[in-house]
Design an enzyme around this catalytic site. Structure first.
Site, PDB file in Angstrom:
ATOM      1  N   TRP A 100      -5.583   1.359  10.255  1.00 50.60           N
ATOM      2  CA  TRP A 100      -5.619   1.267   8.792  1.00 50.60           C
ATOM      3  C   TRP A 100      -5.327  -0.154   8.331  1.00 50.60           C
ATOM      4  O   TRP A 100      -5.893  -0.616   7.349  1.00 50.60           O
ATOM      5  CB  TRP A 100      -4.658   2.278   8.176  1.00 50.60           C
ATOM      6  CG  TRP A 100      -4.755   2.330   6.687  1.00 50.60           C
ATOM      7  CD1 TRP A 100      -3.770   2.059   5.791  1.00 50.60           C
ATOM      8  CD2 TRP A 100      -5.905   2.659   5.895  1.00 50.60           C
ATOM      9  NE1 TRP A 100      -4.233   2.204   4.503  1.00 50.60           N
ATOM     10  CE2 TRP A 100      -5.552   2.571   4.545  1.00 50.60           C
ATOM     11  CE3 TRP A 100      -7.219   3.013   6.206  1.00 50.60           C
ATOM     12  CZ2 TRP A 100      -6.436   2.821   3.502  1.00 50.60           C
ATOM     13  CZ3 TRP A 100      -8.102   3.261   5.160  1.00 50.60           C
ATOM     14  CH2 TRP A 100      -7.710   3.165   3.833  1.00 50.60           C
ATOM     15  N   GLU A 111     -11.692   5.188   4.047  1.00 46.60           N
ATOM     16  CA  GLU A 111     -11.235   6.114   5.093  1.00 46.60           C
ATOM     17  C   GLU A 111     -12.338   6.351   6.122  1.00 46.60           C
ATOM     18  O   GLU A 111     -12.066   6.440   7.315  1.00 46.60           O
ATOM     19  CB  GLU A 111     -10.770   7.445   4.493  1.00 46.60           C
ATOM     20  CG  GLU A 111      -9.484   7.363   3.708  1.00 46.60           C
ATOM     21  CD  GLU A 111      -8.229   7.136   4.545  1.00 46.60           C
ATOM     22  OE1 GLU A 111      -8.293   7.154   5.791  1.00 46.60           O
ATOM     23  OE2 GLU A 111      -7.174   6.929   3.936  1.00 46.60           O
ATOM     24  N   TYR A 134       0.833  -1.204   0.000  1.00 47.83           N
ATOM     25  CA  TYR A 134       0.000   0.000   0.000  1.00 47.83           C
ATOM     26  C   TYR A 134       0.872   1.261   0.000  1.00 47.83           C
ATOM     27  O   TYR A 134       0.660   2.176  -0.802  1.00 47.83           O
ATOM     28  CB  TYR A 134      -0.950  -0.004   1.206  1.00 47.83           C
ATOM     29  CG  TYR A 134      -1.758   1.266   1.334  1.00 47.83           C
ATOM     30  CD1 TYR A 134      -2.746   1.570   0.398  1.00 47.83           C
ATOM     31  CD2 TYR A 134      -1.520   2.170   2.358  1.00 47.83           C
ATOM     32  CE1 TYR A 134      -3.485   2.742   0.488  1.00 47.83           C
ATOM     33  CE2 TYR A 134      -2.257   3.344   2.450  1.00 47.83           C
ATOM     34  CZ  TYR A 134      -3.228   3.623   1.516  1.00 47.83           C
ATOM     35  OH  TYR A 134      -3.938   4.789   1.605  1.00 47.83           O
TER      36      TYR A 134
END
Length: 178
Positions: A48, A40, A18
């Site tokens: 995350w 998000e 990522y």
């Protein structure tokens, strides 16, 4: 030789991929912009890495983040999502994803694309920033999105969103992506 990365990146392959291939890279595709907005908002209050590990399940469950399909989700689809153990089952976040899809489409119609809307806040320029959790820019965009009816788009979520889509470049100075 090991690449220097931002300090938040762990040894987890999903995090490395990522960071190296997506985070901070300018995104202009409306489908990808919608995907990151949804992810998000689901991340609020969570790590995350949790979202990244469930990302493929989110893609499947949310019709590959097809904004038109998500905007049309009904009570049956909401119940299906709430019973799906492979995603974050938060009724408010699911409802906001549907609401935000509807508002996203309104913004697309007004500006020609969500890309034109979101990048217009910086005159289509990338902002180099210091590592933090929100900024004047994220506060302005958050306020505008809320005025347009979006949910789960507070300044901290929007700051993280702007980093993820490359409007804010927050790679640390010793990171090879800086």
């Amino acid at each position: 030789m090991k690449e220097n990365r931002c300090s938040w990146v762990t040894d987890d392959d999903i995090y490395i991929k990522y960071h190296d291939e997506e985070w901070g890279i300018p995104t202009h595709d409306d489908r990808e912009l919608f995907e990151m907005l949804v992810l998000e908002s689901f991340q609020a209050g969570l790590s995350w890495i949790t979202i990244l590990k469930k990302r493929e399940n989110f893609k499947t469950s949310f019709d590959n983040f097809d904004v038109e399909k998500v905007a049309g989700y009904d009570e049956n689809k909401i119940e299906e999502l709430l019973s799906n153990e492979k995603i974050i089952r938060h009724k408010g976040k699911i409802a906001s994803a549907i609401n935000n899809a509807q508002k996203f489409i309104e913004i697309q119609k007004e500006f020609g694309s969500f890309d034109k809307y979101i990048w217009s806040f910086t005159d289509f320029e990338i902002i180099k920033a210091e590592f933090k959790t929100e900024s004047d820019l994220s506060k302005i965009i958050s306020k505008d999105l809320k005025k347009r009816g979006m949910k789960f788009v507070g300044p901290t979520i929007i700051y993280s969103y702007l980093e993820s889509i490359g409007i804010i470049n927050n790679h640390q100075k010793d990171c090879f992506k800086f």
